[in-house]
Design an enzyme around this catalytic site. Structure first.
Site, mmCIF file in Angstrom:
data_model
loop_
_atom_site.group_PDB
_atom_site.id
_atom_site.type_symbol
_atom_site.label_atom_id
_atom_site.label_comp_id
_atom_site.label_asym_id
_atom_site.label_seq_id
_atom_site.Cartn_x
_atom_site.Cartn_y
_atom_site.Cartn_z
ATOM 1 N N GLU A 84 -1.268 -43.376 4.168
ATOM 2 C CA GLU A 84 -0.597 -44.020 3.031
ATOM 3 C C GLU A 84 0.393 -43.060 2.375
ATOM 4 O OE1 GLU A 84 -3.822 -43.666 3.749
ATOM 5 O OE2 GLU A 84 -5.050 -45.048 2.613
ATOM 6 N N CYS A 133 -4.903 -41.161 -2.214
ATOM 7 C CA CYS A 133 -3.874 -42.131 -1.831
ATOM 8 C C CYS A 133 -3.710 -43.180 -2.924
ATOM 9 C CB CYS A 133 -4.229 -42.786 -0.502
ATOM 10 S SG CYS A 133 -4.045 -41.641 0.879
HETATM 11 O O1 LIG Z 1 -6.991 -42.942 2.478
HETATM 12 C C1 LIG Z 1 -7.209 -42.430 3.592
HETATM 13 C C2 LIG Z 1 -8.429 -41.877 3.924
HETATM 14 C C3 LIG Z 1 -8.553 -41.194 5.098
HETATM 15 N N1 LIG Z 1 -7.509 -41.092 5.949
HETATM 16 C C4 LIG Z 1 -7.656 -40.311 7.178
HETATM 17 C C5 LIG Z 1 -7.969 -38.854 6.955
HETATM 18 C C6 LIG Z 1 -8.729 -38.472 8.185
HETATM 19 O O2 LIG Z 1 -7.777 -38.056 9.177
HETATM 20 C C7 LIG Z 1 -9.404 -39.769 8.596
HETATM 21 C C8 LIG Z 1 -10.853 -39.846 8.210
HETATM 22 O O3 LIG Z 1 -11.609 -39.121 9.126
HETATM 23 P P1 LIG Z 1 -13.195 -39.291 9.252
HETATM 24 O O4 LIG Z 1 -13.555 -38.530 10.490
HETATM 25 O O5 LIG Z 1 -13.499 -40.764 9.376
HETATM 26 O O6 LIG Z 1 -13.808 -38.729 8.010
HETATM 27 O O7 LIG Z 1 -8.743 -40.811 7.915
HETATM 28 C C9 LIG Z 1 -6.328 -41.696 5.666
HETATM 29 O O8 LIG Z 1 -5.354 -41.631 6.452
HETATM 30 N N2 LIG Z 1 -6.213 -42.390 4.499
HETATM 31 ZN ZN ZN Z 2 -6.124 -41.069 1.378
#
Ligand SMILES: O=c1ccn([C@H]2C[C@H](O)[C@@H](COP(=O)(O)O)O2)c(=O)[nH]1
Ligand code: ZN
Length: 162
Positions: A82, A109
Site C-alpha cells: 500500500e 499503511c
Molecule cells: O499492510 C501490509 C501488511 C503486510 N504487508 C507485507 C509485509 C510482509 O512482506 C508481508 C507479511 O509477511 P508475513 O510472513 O505474512 O508476516 O506482507 C504488506 O504489504 N502490507
Molecule cells: Zn502495511
C-alpha cells in the site's frame, strides 16, 4: 453476433485482479501482497507490492520471519504494498481514491492511507485480523471515515498466457 460480450470482468474483479497480479512481483516467500489505487471514476492511478526499498537487494536482505535479532528479519526492511502504491503515484492528490489490496492494511499503511486522503479500502484477506496492528488500523480508519469492506469473490478463474 450483435450484442456485447456478457462475461467481461466487473470493476471489482478487474481492480482486485490487477492488485493480485501486482502482488505476483513480490519476492516475499511467505506473503505476497498487491495493491491497486483507483480514482472515483474507475481509473487506475497506481499499483504496488511488498518488497525492499530501491538499492536494498532482494538477494542480500533477509526474507526470514524470525531471527535472534530483528535485523535478521524482513519486517524491518520491507516496504508494504500500500505504501509503495501511494509512493509510486506521481500525479498529485489521491484524495477520494479507492484502494484495492490483497491483505488488510497494517497500522502503518492505514496511517499513510488516511493521510493520503484515500476514502475506501477493498481487501481480500484479513488473516492478521487479531493482531494489534490490524485492530489499530481499523480503529484509525473508523475514526477517520475511511470505509473498508471485503472483496466479494466471484471465483472466476482467469488464464493469461505470458
Ligand atoms: O499492510 C501490509 C501488511 C503486510 N504487508 C507485507 C509485509 C510482509 O512482506 C508481508 C507479511 O509477511 P508475513 O510472513 O505474512 O508476516 O506482507 C504488506 O504489504 N502490507
Ligand atoms: Zn502495511
Amino acid at each position: 453476433m450483435s450484442g456485447k460480450r456478457e462475461d467481461y470482468l466487473s470493476w471489482d474483479e478487474y481492480f482486485m485482479g490487477v492488485a493480485k497480479l501486482s502482488g505476483m512481483r513480490s519476492k516475499d516467500p511467505n506473503t505476497q501482497v498487491g495493491c491497486c489505487i483507483v480514482s472515483q471514476d474507475n481509473k487506475i492511478l497506481s499499483m504496488g507490492y511488498n518488497g525492499f526499498p530501491i538499492g536494498c537487494s532482494d538477494d542480500d536482505f533477509p526474507w526470514a520471519r524470525e531471527g535472534d535479532d530483528s535485523l535478521e528479519t524482513k519486517y524491518v526492511y520491507s516496504t508494504h504494498s500500500e505504501l509503495n502504491a501511494i509512493l509510486n503515484y506521481n500525479g498529485g492528490s489521491l484524495a477520494g481514491a479507492k484502494l484495492y489490496v490483497s491483505l488488510f492494511p497494517c497500522n502503518e499503511c492505514a496511517k499513510a492511507i488516511i493521510q493520503a486522503g484515500i476514502k475506501e479500502v477493498i481487501f481480500e484477506c484479513d488473516k492478521y485480523a487479531d493482531t494489534a496492528s490490524v485492530v489499530a488500523s481499523k480503529k484509525m480508519m473508523d475514526a477517520s471515515g475511511v470505509r473498508y469492506h471485503r472483496y466479494q469473490r466471484t471465483n472466476r478463474e482467469i488464464q493469461i498466457q505470458l
